[in-house]
Design a protein around this motif. Structure first.
Motif, short mmCIF file in Angstrom:
data_model
loop_
_atom_site.label_atom_id
_atom_site.label_comp_id
_atom_site.label_asym_id
_atom_site.label_seq_id
_atom_site.Cartn_x
_atom_site.Cartn_y
_atom_site.Cartn_z
N VAL A 29 0.91 -1.31 -0.12
CA VAL A 29 -0.46 0.07 -0.24
C VAL A 29 0.66 1.31 -0.08
CG1 VAL A 29 -2.27 -1.13 0.84
CG2 VAL A 29 -0.09 0.17 2.65
N GLN B 26 7.67 2.47 2.27
CA GLN B 26 8.76 2.30 1.87
C GLN B 26 9.80 1.19 2.85
OE1 GLN B 26 10.21 3.72 -0.37
NE2 GLN B 26 8.68 5.33 -1.25
N ARG C 37 11.95 2.38 5.62
CA ARG C 37 10.83 3.03 6.26
C ARG C 37 10.67 2.22 7.44
NH1 ARG C 37 6.01 6.85 7.15
NH2 ARG C 37 6.61 7.55 9.59
N ASN D 84 6.10 4.73 -3.73
CA ASN D 84 5.90 5.82 -3.70
C ASN D 84 4.62 6.65 -4.59
OD1 ASN D 84 6.29 8.59 -2.43
ND2 ASN D 84 6.58 9.83 -3.75
N LEU E 287 1.44 4.15 -3.01
CA LEU E 287 0.82 4.97 -2.52
C LEU E 287 0.43 6.27 -3.08
CD1 LEU E 287 1.20 5.39 0.55
CD2 LEU E 287 3.65 7.55 0.12
N GLU F 229 -6.99 3.12 12.18
CA GLU F 229 -6.01 3.28 12.68
C GLU F 229 -5.54 2.36 10.81
OE1 GLU F 229 -4.71 2.61 17.14
OE2 GLU F 229 -4.63 1.03 15.91
N PHE G 293 -3.47 5.03 7.77
CA PHE G 293 -1.61 4.36 7.98
C PHE G 293 -1.83 4.79 7.05
CE2 PHE G 293 0.64 0.76 6.30
CZ PHE G 293 1.96 1.13 7.92
N ILE G 294 -2.44 4.68 5.41
CA ILE G 294 -1.85 5.49 4.17
C ILE G 294 -1.68 6.34 4.75
CG2 ILE G 294 -2.62 4.72 1.59
CD1 ILE G 294 -3.65 1.86 2.43
N GLU H 285 -0.84 8.93 6.85
CA GLU H 285 0.12 8.91 7.80
C GLU H 285 0.83 8.79 6.77
OE1 GLU H 285 -0.20 6.59 11.58
OE2 GLU H 285 1.80 6.65 12.04
N LEU H 286 1.59 7.73 5.67
CA LEU H 286 2.79 7.25 4.85
C LEU H 286 2.78 8.31 4.27
CD1 LEU H 286 2.13 3.56 4.21
CD2 LEU H 286 3.42 4.08 6.23
N GLY I 235 1.67 11.43 4.94
CA GLY I 235 2.44 12.29 5.52
C GLY I 235 1.00 13.20 5.78
#
Lengths: 405, 227
Positions: A302, A305, A308, B81, B84, B104, B108-109, B111-112, B114
């Motif tokens: 999803v 990285q 990370r 990326n 994402l 959550e 989560f995504i 949060e990835l 930003g």
């Protein structure tokens, strides 16, 4: 910081898994600290046995006495000398001795042995000499009698109340010879001491050797053998090179050699212990990684990285390590304190075997900060090494295979 | 204008003695707002094709261009990326993160990406309400039924505001009621918010709802029907 926070939160999202991993590391730390403490405790007890039976931790002597054990190389017991030594931190006892070789005779039997003048009460505080008296009685201050070591007594066929003749060389060429009644027979745990010679009150010895106020040594006892270097430095500060200061290592080189060789074999034992601990932790971490494979695959799929994710997992491993090491520290302190205060007695045949070799049949532990931090550091280093594994697993993760489970 | 252009894409596995052509030259394009189903028997290559479309697997030949970016040329962190920011995934086995709650999982995504905590919180609640799970936001996956888990997975796929959502046999593990419910939600999102859905499926109920049905066999498209 964000990754660290994420790692910390992840730990508590699966408490059971975290607990299992933390416990596996914790037991490693605990085991390692107990082993380390036991090893130090045993060495400490061996050193104590030697120093408290005779030598003391440090001996203060005339600068030439070590090279030439002559009664002329004595030191003068000036007012306050022993009190000055006693004023040093960690010094618990300082006792004067005057000794010289002598011909020791009884009837037609003669042996060369050591005639040792001691201060009966002080000596008993340092070496516990009184407890080795198996027959007869201990010396009183100013006593005119002697205590004789068991093997020597046997050879001379001397018994309590018999008279022993001592002939020796006195201070500045005097030729002393005198008669002394046997007050007691000493039975030490080591054969060397049982053949050593006779003990007498130091004032009696001074009269015998024509050496008033003289001493061949001051035996000093410390509260911990690790304080010996500091005490030696202090002695040198106080008295410069007026005297020679010999540590227990110099007085008992054979014991140092034994401890060094035992430490050598101990390194192998410890290496095995750390391997067991290391593989135990690695096994738990591997199980954790296998269990989380799909979860990690999804995270990468999803959009997380890998670098990370690796960092987060690495932080998780290290955080678990920190928690476990801290826990190991907290739990082991009272445990070691208890074991230090209540050493484990060795009973039965093993105990008898220990006693036969002149060793106390007791397993001692040592409460020393070095034991805790050294073991904790080693286990933490193992964790750091192991933490490379999850890092590598994530880096090599095949996302599709991981998602399929 | 097409948001996805697939040009002569092939996937050949050389692991065994005989090379396996899992995908053998597919040319397709998808427009914004499509509700398309890729169908075909097991082993026809539809999941492999979907994986390549989602940047989870590499192409052996050909290229996939998404919104002007040739995904076939992207590797490593750039590809991750890209996924994402552009692609939402719904998996057959739900694949929610078991230690996270429904909210959550959705957050989560973001949060990835930003996104701020406030934004994440607001959008996760909105999305979970949209899929009918507004009351279950604090439940972990093991406290949810299969249908509910898959709805969380849809909400998660929508969270990053992707250009399209790939759903690999999303109804395969669901009962008929849950399937119907899930399909209604996805159809609604597609119609009302113009979100593109591409499914791989065996399920006739999905095929019936789809407005475009692409049939794949032996790694090739044998029919492409728009309803």
């Amino acid at each position: 910081m964000k990754d660290l926070k994420m790692a910390w939160r992840n730990l508590w999202r699966n408490k059971r898994r975290t607990l299992i991993t933390v416990m596996s590391i914790f037991f490693g730390v605990l085991l390692s600290i107990v082993m380390g403490s036991m090893q130090e405790g045993i060495y400490g007890s061996m050193i104590d046995n030697v120093v408290k039976t005779y030598s003391g931790h440090i001996q203060i002597q005339h600068p030439d006495y070590e090279e030439n054990k002559n009664i002329n190389n004595t030191i003068f017991e000036s007012d306050g000398l022993i009190d000055s030594v006693l004023s040093i931190d960690h010094v618990t006892a300082a006792v004067p001795r005057l000794k010289n070789f002598a011909l020791i005779s009884s009837g037609e039997k003669t042996r060369i042995g050591m005639a040792i003048g001691i201060s009966p009460a002080k000596e008993n505080n340092l070496t516990g000499l009184k407890k080795w008296v198996k027959e007869g009685s201990y010396l009183e201050n100013g006593d005119r009698g002697i205590l004789i070591a068991k093997n020597l007594a046997k050879h001379l066929q001397a018994e309590i109340g018999d008279t022993i003749i001592l002939i020796s060389q006195g201070y500045h060429g005097a030729n002393p010879a005198d008669l002394f009644p046997v007050r007691g027979i000493l039975d030490f745990p080591t054969p060397e001491l049982n053949s050593l010679g006779v003990y007498m009150d130091i004032e009696t010895a001074r009269q015998f050797f024509y050496a008033p106020k003289m001493m061949t040594e001051i035996a000093v006892l410390a509260d911990d053998y690790e304080e010996v270097p500091a005490i030696e430095r202090k002695l040198e500060e106080m008295f410069d090179s007026r005297y020679n200061y010999l540590s227990w290592q110099e007085l008992s080189p054979e014991l140092v050699q034994f401890i060094e060789s035992d430490k050598g074999s101990g390194v192998i034992m410890k290496a095995i212990l750390y391997l067991v601990i290391g593989f135990g932790i690695l096994g738990t971490i591997m199980m954790m990684m296998a269990e989380r494979r799909r979860e990690m695959g999804v995270m990468v799929a999803v959009g997380m990285q890998k670098i990370r994710l690796s960092k987060v997992i690495w932080f998780e491993t290290v955080l678990m390590g920190i928690i476990a090491v801290a826990l190991g520290f907290i739990i082991s302190i009272p445990l070691i304190a208890y074991l230090t205060a209540n050493p484990i007695p060795i009973t039965g045949e093993y105990g008898e075997a220990y006693a036969q070799f002149g060793m106390e049949p007791v397993i001692y532990f040592k409460m020393a900060f070095s034991v805790f931090y050294q073991q904790a550091l080693i286990v933490f280093a193992i964790i750091l090494a192991i933490s490379i594994y999850p890092y590598r697993v994530v880096r090599k993760l095949n996302t599709i295979e991981a998602i399929r489970g | 204008m097409a948001i996805i252009d697939v040009k002569n894409v092939k996937k050949i596995y050389n692991d065994s003695e005989v090379a396996v052509h899992a995908v053998n030259g597919i040319d397709l394009s998808f427009e914004q707002g499509e509700f398309a189903a890729i169908v075909g028997p097991s082993g026809s290559g539809k999941t492999t094709f979907l994986n390549m479309l989602g940047g989870l697997d590499n192409t052996t030949e050909g290229e996939i261009v998404i919104d002007g970016v040739n995904v076939s040329n992207l590797k490593g962190s750039k590809l991750i990326n890209f996924r994402l920011m552009n692609i939402g995934f719904v998996f057959q086995a739900y694949n929610l993160i078991p230690v996270l709650t429904a909210k959550e999982n959705v957050e989560f995504i973001m949060e990835l990406q930003g996104k701020s905590k406030t934004e994440r919180d607001k959008r996760a609640k909105e999305l979970l309400s949209a899929v009918g799970l507004g009351e279950r936001i604090n439940n972990r996956p093991n406290k949810l039924s299969g249908g509910q888990q898959q709805r969380v997975a849809v909400a998660r796929a929508l969270a990053p505001k992707p250009k399209f959502i790939l759903a690999d046999e999303p109804t395969a593990n669901l009962d008929s009621k849950s399937t119907e419910n899930l399909l209604d939600i996805m159809e609604k999102l597609n119609k009302e918010e113009n979100i593109t859905f591409i499914f791989s499926t065996h399920d006739s109920r999905v095929v019936n709802k789809a407005r475009r049905v692409i049939t794949v066999e032996d790694g090739k498209v044998i029919s492409d029907v728009r309803k």
